[in-house]
Design a protein around this motif. Sequence first.
Motif, short mmCIF file in Angstrom:
data_model
loop_
_atom_site.label_atom_id
_atom_site.label_comp_id
_atom_site.label_asym_id
_atom_site.label_seq_id
_atom_site.Cartn_x
_atom_site.Cartn_y
_atom_site.Cartn_z
N ALA A 147 -41.93 4.16 7.45
CA ALA A 147 -42.59 4.75 5.94
C ALA A 147 -43.76 4.85 6.00
CB ALA A 147 -41.37 3.98 4.80
N SER A 148 -44.16 5.68 5.21
CA SER A 148 -45.46 5.96 4.90
C SER A 148 -45.90 6.66 3.65
CB SER A 148 -46.27 6.93 6.17
OG SER A 148 -47.49 7.04 5.76
N PRO A 204 -37.18 -2.38 3.80
CA PRO A 204 -36.11 -1.30 4.09
C PRO A 204 -35.58 -1.39 5.35
CG PRO A 204 -37.63 -0.36 2.88
CD PRO A 204 -38.30 -1.71 3.27
N VAL A 205 -34.15 -0.99 5.78
CA VAL A 205 -33.72 -0.99 7.16
C VAL A 205 -34.46 -0.08 7.92
CG1 VAL A 205 -31.65 -0.06 6.68
CG2 VAL A 205 -31.91 -1.84 8.55
N MET A 206 -34.61 0.96 7.38
CA MET A 206 -35.17 2.24 8.12
C MET A 206 -36.59 2.00 8.70
SD MET A 206 -33.30 5.14 8.73
CE MET A 206 -34.59 6.35 8.76
N ASP A 207 -37.24 0.97 8.06
CA ASP A 207 -38.60 0.73 8.05
C ASP A 207 -38.91 -0.59 8.96
OD1 ASP A 207 -41.56 1.32 7.90
OD2 ASP A 207 -41.62 -0.10 6.38
N TRP A 208 -37.47 -1.08 9.60
CA TRP A 208 -37.80 -2.33 10.44
C TRP A 208 -38.77 -2.41 11.33
CZ3 TRP A 208 -36.64 -3.95 15.34
CH2 TRP A 208 -36.25 -3.08 15.92
N ALA A 209 -38.99 -1.49 12.12
CA ALA A 209 -39.76 -1.23 13.35
C ALA A 209 -41.27 -1.66 12.93
CB ALA A 209 -39.76 0.15 14.10
N ARG A 210 -41.81 -1.48 11.75
CA ARG A 210 -43.10 -1.78 11.21
C ARG A 210 -43.23 -3.24 11.53
NH1 ARG A 210 -46.87 0.34 7.76
NH2 ARG A 210 -45.59 2.21 7.31
N HIS A 211 -42.20 -4.00 11.33
CA HIS A 211 -42.40 -5.28 11.35
C HIS A 211 -42.28 -6.13 12.78
CE1 HIS A 211 -42.50 -5.15 6.96
NE2 HIS A 211 -41.47 -4.10 7.08
N GLU A 213 -43.40 -7.16 16.52
CA GLU A 213 -44.75 -7.70 17.25
C GLU A 213 -45.46 -6.43 17.61
OE1 GLU A 213 -42.98 -11.08 15.94
OE2 GLU A 213 -41.89 -9.88 17.23
N ALA A 214 -44.80 -5.42 18.12
CA ALA A 214 -45.56 -4.24 18.35
C ALA A 214 -44.55 -3.07 18.50
CB ALA A 214 -46.02 -4.29 19.96
N ILE A 215 -45.14 -1.83 18.55
CA ILE A 215 -44.26 -0.44 18.57
C ILE A 215 -45.08 0.36 19.56
CG2 ILE A 215 -43.42 1.50 17.74
CD1 ILE A 215 -43.77 0.22 14.87
N ALA A 230 -50.43 3.35 9.04
CA ALA A 230 -49.43 2.65 10.31
C ALA A 230 -50.05 1.53 10.31
CB ALA A 230 -49.90 3.81 11.25
N PRO A 231 -49.01 0.50 11.09
CA PRO A 231 -49.59 -0.65 11.37
C PRO A 231 -50.31 -0.80 12.52
CG PRO A 231 -47.20 -0.26 11.91
CD PRO A 231 -47.95 1.29 11.33
#
Length: 432
Positions: A147-148, A204-211, A213-215, A230-231
């Motif tokens: 999300a953004s 939010p579950v759709m935003d889980w990747a933001r949290h 350690e890395a994407i 963006a993180p």
Amino acid sequence: MSSIVIACVPVHGHVMPLLAVAKYLVERGDRVRFLTGSRFAEAVRATGAEHLPLPEEADFDDREVVHETFPERAELKGAKAIAFDLEHLFVRPGRAQYDAVMAAHQQAPADVLLVETAFVGGAFLLGGRLGARPPLVVAGVIPLPIASRDTAPYGMGLLPLRGPLGRLRNRLLSTVAARTVFPRAERVAERINRDLHGVRLSFPVMDWARHAEAIVQFTVPEFEYPRSDAPPTLHFAGPITGTSLRTPLPPWWDDLDGTRPVVHVTQGTIANRDYRQIIAPTLTALADEDLLVVVATGGRPLDTLPRLPANARAAEYLPYDELLPKTDVFVTNGGYGGVQLALRHGVPIVTSGGKEDKPEVAGRIHWSGVGRRLRSETPSPRAVGGAIRSVLRDPGYRTSAERMSASMAAAGGMALLADVVDEVVALKPPGG
């Protein structure tokens, strides 16, 4: 040598690029275990990795999801289709995914978990203490869903709108989506997280990747919407699309001699039952044109195709590394991996709307200037033909696609992904 677990939902387009990753990591000396569906066991073992089967409640055959497993899904579109998939295909299996990862970690501690975006078990793993769980690197095999304030909610296929008005639109749409589109999936996710950790999911579950350690997103920044929020853990590796199929050249291959433009059309290997999505209208639209239409059915028998006009050629599979340099326009229903492969070769694109993440892929094609999007899942021959002719006539699309190709060639690719994995391994507490 690191101990790496790769975790992936049993969806062909998600598994294929990670098979290439597994092979690369095995060849550099890592121990790799690959957790995914049973139908991919042989392909996993061919990379040198160990296959870990998903539990039955998290395993499914993506070729049967619409027609056999969830027939009610066939009528859903856009954000509603995303919400259905999020709940039934990704969130509900998340508990079993979590259990499978933790069982593998307890059997032999993993230095890192490389998990793709749709593996929602990753969201529940983040509720545990680093050390009790492995650190997570998210592999971005679909358009970036985080999300953004600068983007509309994922699944709507809306382009970014700059400035205060755009942020207001995005905030309002996010509120509406949270209340009307995604609440069922969020409630399921909250219940699973409470069962595991005693607290509700903190994001939010759709935003889980933001949290995580890395994407590591499997594209370049030029193909992704800018996000001022963006993180810092987000990286772009460029396309990692898997190994091109080693398939024999069809008997008509010499017809691709450069004397006529070549339009390649495909619906991939999964959404290829209903040729009305893009193959049939392309054949009809271009039947009288002085060009060649090259069809790949993605494994379906050729006798399932509509009648081929004189200027069309077809095969079940084609060697893309040899075909795409001969291709003038790539016509697709919006699969992320196929689009990345076409752009890697500098080929402009025409895409239909499609389901799943395909509206988001189509939006990025339009926004980046590398092609045309058709908003319908089953566009008319007139619409398809008009878009293809426009791309053939206007050199700007080819120029934009070639610019994207140059950026992809300069991207870090598999080496960048491996560097991020190694950096994240170093985060694991000693003895964790």
